[in-house]
Design a protein around this motif. Structure first.
Motif, short mmCIF file in Angstrom:
data_model
loop_
_atom_site.label_atom_id
_atom_site.label_comp_id
_atom_site.label_asym_id
_atom_site.label_seq_id
_atom_site.Cartn_x
_atom_site.Cartn_y
_atom_site.Cartn_z
N THR A 153 0.80 -1.23 -0.23
CA THR A 153 0.08 0.02 -0.09
C THR A 153 0.80 1.28 0.02
O THR A 153 0.33 2.49 0.10
CB THR A 153 -0.95 0.00 1.30
OG1 THR A 153 -0.29 -0.05 2.44
CG2 THR A 153 -1.68 -1.18 1.35
N GLY A 154 2.31 1.06 0.32
CA GLY A 154 2.93 2.37 0.13
C GLY A 154 3.37 2.95 -1.31
O GLY A 154 3.27 1.90 -2.09
N PRO A 155 3.92 3.87 -1.43
CA PRO A 155 4.41 4.34 -2.71
C PRO A 155 5.55 3.67 -3.45
O PRO A 155 5.86 3.60 -4.66
CB PRO A 155 4.61 6.05 -2.48
CG PRO A 155 5.15 5.96 -1.12
CD PRO A 155 4.32 4.98 -0.25
N GLY A 156 6.28 3.19 -2.48
CA GLY A 156 7.64 2.53 -2.92
C GLY A 156 8.76 3.49 -3.26
O GLY A 156 8.77 4.52 -2.93
N PRO A 157 9.62 2.92 -3.90
CA PRO A 157 9.98 1.61 -4.52
C PRO A 157 10.18 0.53 -3.66
O PRO A 157 10.62 1.10 -2.30
CB PRO A 157 10.98 1.53 -5.58
CG PRO A 157 11.92 2.65 -5.08
CD PRO A 157 10.78 3.63 -4.33
#
Length: 220
Positions: free
Chosen positions: A190-194
Motif C-alpha cells: 500500500t505504500g508508494p515504494g519502491p
C-alpha cells in the motif's frame, strides 16, 4: 541545539552502520547499545524457541522471509504465508514464515529501539540460515548498502531474465529486484515504494526463492 546534536549523531550512526558488515554491526551494537541488544536477543531466542517448537511438531520450514518498512494488506501477508504454502504443495507438517519489521532511526515515531532490534534480528537469522528473503524499502536499504547479506542474483536467475528486470546493483553486483509493476506490489503493498526483493546470501532454500519470485510477479 540538543535536537541538532541528536540528529547529527543519528546520521553518523546510520552512515557507520551502512558501511559495516553484519558481523561488524553486531559488534558495534553490542559495544554501545547492550541493553537494546539484550532486548533483540530476547526476540531472537523467542523465534528460535518458536522454530524449535515447529520442528518438534514435525513442521518443516519451506521458506522464511522478512519485510522491513513494507506497508501491506492482510491479504498480502496471507499470500506470503498460507497461499504460498499451498502453491508449494505444502502439507500440515510444513510451514511458510513471514515477519513484519520496521527500521528507520530518523523517525521518532519508530524509535531507535525498534530499529536496532530489527538490525540484530536480521543479522541473527541470517547467521543461523534462518532467513531466505527480504522485502524492504529504500530507507531500510540504507542500512544494508554494503550488500553483504544479499545473494548475487546471477546465482539464482538466468542472465536473460535478469536483463529484463529492473535490478538494483550494489558494488556493480545485481542484488535486488525492484518490485514495481509486479502483481504483488500492485495488489498488496500500500505504500508508494519502491520496494525491493533480495535473497539471503546463504539461503539453504534457493529453489523456493525462485518459486517465490515467480509468484510475486503474477500471483500464479
Amino acid at each position: 541545539m540538543e535536537e541538532n546534536r541528536l540528529k547529527a549523531h543519528l546520521q553518523k550512526l546510520k552512515a557507520d552502520l551502512a558501511s559495516m558488515s553484519w558481523r561488524e554491526r553486531l559488534e558495534h551494537l553490542w559495544t554501545y547499545y547492550k541493553w537494546v541488544v539484550f532486548a533483540a536477543i530476547g526476540v531472537i531466542i523467542f523465534l528460535h524457541m518458536l522454530l524449535s517448537a515447529l520442528i518438534a511438531g514435525n513442521r518443516e520450514v519451506l521458506i522464511s522471509g522478512i519485510g522491513i518498512n513494507v506497508p501491506m494488506t492482510q491479504e498480502g501477508i496471507t499470500c506470503l504465508t498460507d497461499d504460498y504454502l499451498t502453491r508449494l504443495e505444502g502439507t500440515k507438517r510444513q510451514t511458510v514464515q513471514y515477519l513484519d519489521e520496521i527500521l528507520d532511526m530518523d523517525n521518532p515515531a519508530i524509535g531507535q529501539e525498534a530499529s536496532y532490534s530489527t538490525i540484530v534480528k536480521v543479522s541473527g537469522l541470517i547467521s543461523t540460515e534462518g532467513l531466505d528473503y527480504l522485502i524492504l524499502d529504500s530507507k531500510a536499504l540504507e542500512y544494508y548498502s554494503a550488500g553483504d547479506i544479499f545473494m548475487d542474483l546471477r546465482q539464482l536467475l538466468p542472465q536473460e531474465e535478469l536483463a529484463q528486470l529492473n535490478i538494483l546493483e550494489i558494488g556493480g553486483v545485481p542484488m535486488l529486484i525492484d518490485l514495481t509493476g509486479t502483481w504483488f506490489a500492485q495488489t498488496h503493498i500500500t505504500g508508494p515504494g519502491p520496494y525491493y526483493l533480495g535473497f539471503a546470501y546463504n539461503t539453504p532454500r534457493a529453489e523456493a526463492c525462485k518459486e517465490l519470485w515467480q509468484y510475486l510477479q503474477s500471483g500464479e
